[in-house]
Design a protein around this motif. Structure first.
Motif, short mmCIF file in Angstrom:
data_model
loop_
_atom_site.label_atom_id
_atom_site.label_comp_id
_atom_site.label_asym_id
_atom_site.label_seq_id
_atom_site.Cartn_x
_atom_site.Cartn_y
_atom_site.Cartn_z
N GLN A 88 -0.10 4.15 -5.94
CA GLN A 88 0.50 3.57 -5.42
C GLN A 88 0.50 1.80 -6.12
O GLN A 88 1.37 1.33 -6.25
CB GLN A 88 -1.12 2.56 -4.67
CG GLN A 88 -0.68 1.35 -4.07
CD GLN A 88 0.54 1.48 -2.74
OE1 GLN A 88 0.22 2.60 -1.82
NE2 GLN A 88 0.96 0.41 -2.61
N THR A 89 -0.11 2.35 -7.61
CA THR A 89 0.35 1.52 -8.82
C THR A 89 1.34 1.85 -8.68
O THR A 89 2.28 0.36 -9.78
CB THR A 89 0.02 1.86 -10.02
OG1 THR A 89 -1.98 1.73 -9.35
CG2 THR A 89 -0.74 1.14 -11.60
N ASP A 118 3.44 -0.14 -6.54
CA ASP A 118 3.40 -2.00 -7.04
C ASP A 118 4.20 -2.49 -8.11
O ASP A 118 4.63 -3.13 -7.82
CB ASP A 118 2.10 -2.09 -6.86
CG ASP A 118 0.90 -1.86 -5.18
OD1 ASP A 118 1.49 -1.69 -4.18
OD2 ASP A 118 -0.13 -1.74 -5.93
N ARG A 174 8.06 -2.74 -7.37
CA ARG A 174 8.60 -3.67 -6.85
C ARG A 174 8.24 -4.75 -7.14
O ARG A 174 9.12 -5.71 -7.13
CB ARG A 174 7.86 -3.48 -5.18
CG ARG A 174 8.09 -2.60 -4.26
CD ARG A 174 6.98 -2.32 -3.28
NE ARG A 174 5.86 -1.93 -2.57
CZ ARG A 174 4.20 -2.50 -3.22
NH1 ARG A 174 4.45 -3.42 -3.03
NH2 ARG A 174 3.15 -1.80 -2.84
#
Length: 214
Positions: free
Chosen positions: A116-117, A120, A123
């Motif tokens: 997820q890092t 993130d 993005r």
């Protein structure tokens, strides 16, 4: 780790590739493939388009396969250690811009990377470095692996017009390495029915599978 800002670099390179007169076609025949078993016993989704195998650089890398609908031609001018596959469709050119598809693969040593890092960071970089607007993301899975689809508007760059972009990011761990593959598609006419249909096929049917024999 080079992963942050990978998508930004890919979008910029793909835009330059789509400029008039910048295409070098590589001939090759895609192969038909049905749903393929993934590493976690989850079958990959089948789509109604021929599948093309993307050449690996080392024996330990995952196998990448991508749907290649009619009219999309493979090119090699952007091929590198990171950019593994590019194709475009001249018949769908709009506002002097040819729609493109670019596939990248990057690895991170270690099998405990925070997926997820990575998503993130990528993005955030689209906004901070590329100037992307209207960024919208949705979580998904691909062959059972964690993935994310990001839709956004990319700004114009010189002769390159503003365009709509979709990027699929997928992560998986094989042996001692975590791999991140991205598939980026972009067009100045995203509502064209043929482009919209092909884009859905390409992003839905993309596969990242375990290394051969692994």
């Amino acid at each position: 780790m080079r992963l942050p800002y990978l998508v930004c670099a890919t979008v910029t390179a793909a835009a330059l590739f789509a400029a008039p007169g910048c295409t070098r076609v590589v001939t090759g025949s895609p192969t038909l493939a049905a749903g393929t078993p993934a590493s976690n016993n989850t079958e990959c989704e089948s789509v109604s388009a021929p599948m093309t195998a993307i050449e690996s650089h080392t024996d330990g890398e995952p196998q990448l396969k991508i749907p290649q609908p009619p009219g999309w031609q493979r090119t090699s001018m952007l091929d590198s250690q990171i950019i593994r596959f590019t194709m475009g469709n001249k018949a769908l050119t709009a506002r002097n811009f040819m729609p493109t598809v670019v596939v990248t693969l990057e690895s991170v040593p270690g099998g405990h990377v925070d997926y997820q890092t990575i998503f993130d960071q990528e993005r955030a970089a689209l906004v901070q470095r590329l100037g992307a607007t209207h960024v919208r993301s949705s979580e998904t899975t691909l062959c059972g692996d964690k993935a994310e689809t990001v839709n956004y508007d990319a700004p114009g760059m010189g002769r390159i017009p503003p365009r709509k972009v979709r990027t699929l990011m997928v992560t998986a761990t094989f042996s001692a390495n975590t791999y991140v593959a991205t598939v980026t598609v972009q067009s100045t006419d995203p509502t064209n029915p043929s482009y919209a249909r092909d884009t859905d096929l390409i992003l839905t049917g993309f596969q990242m599978l375990p290394p051969e024999g692994g």
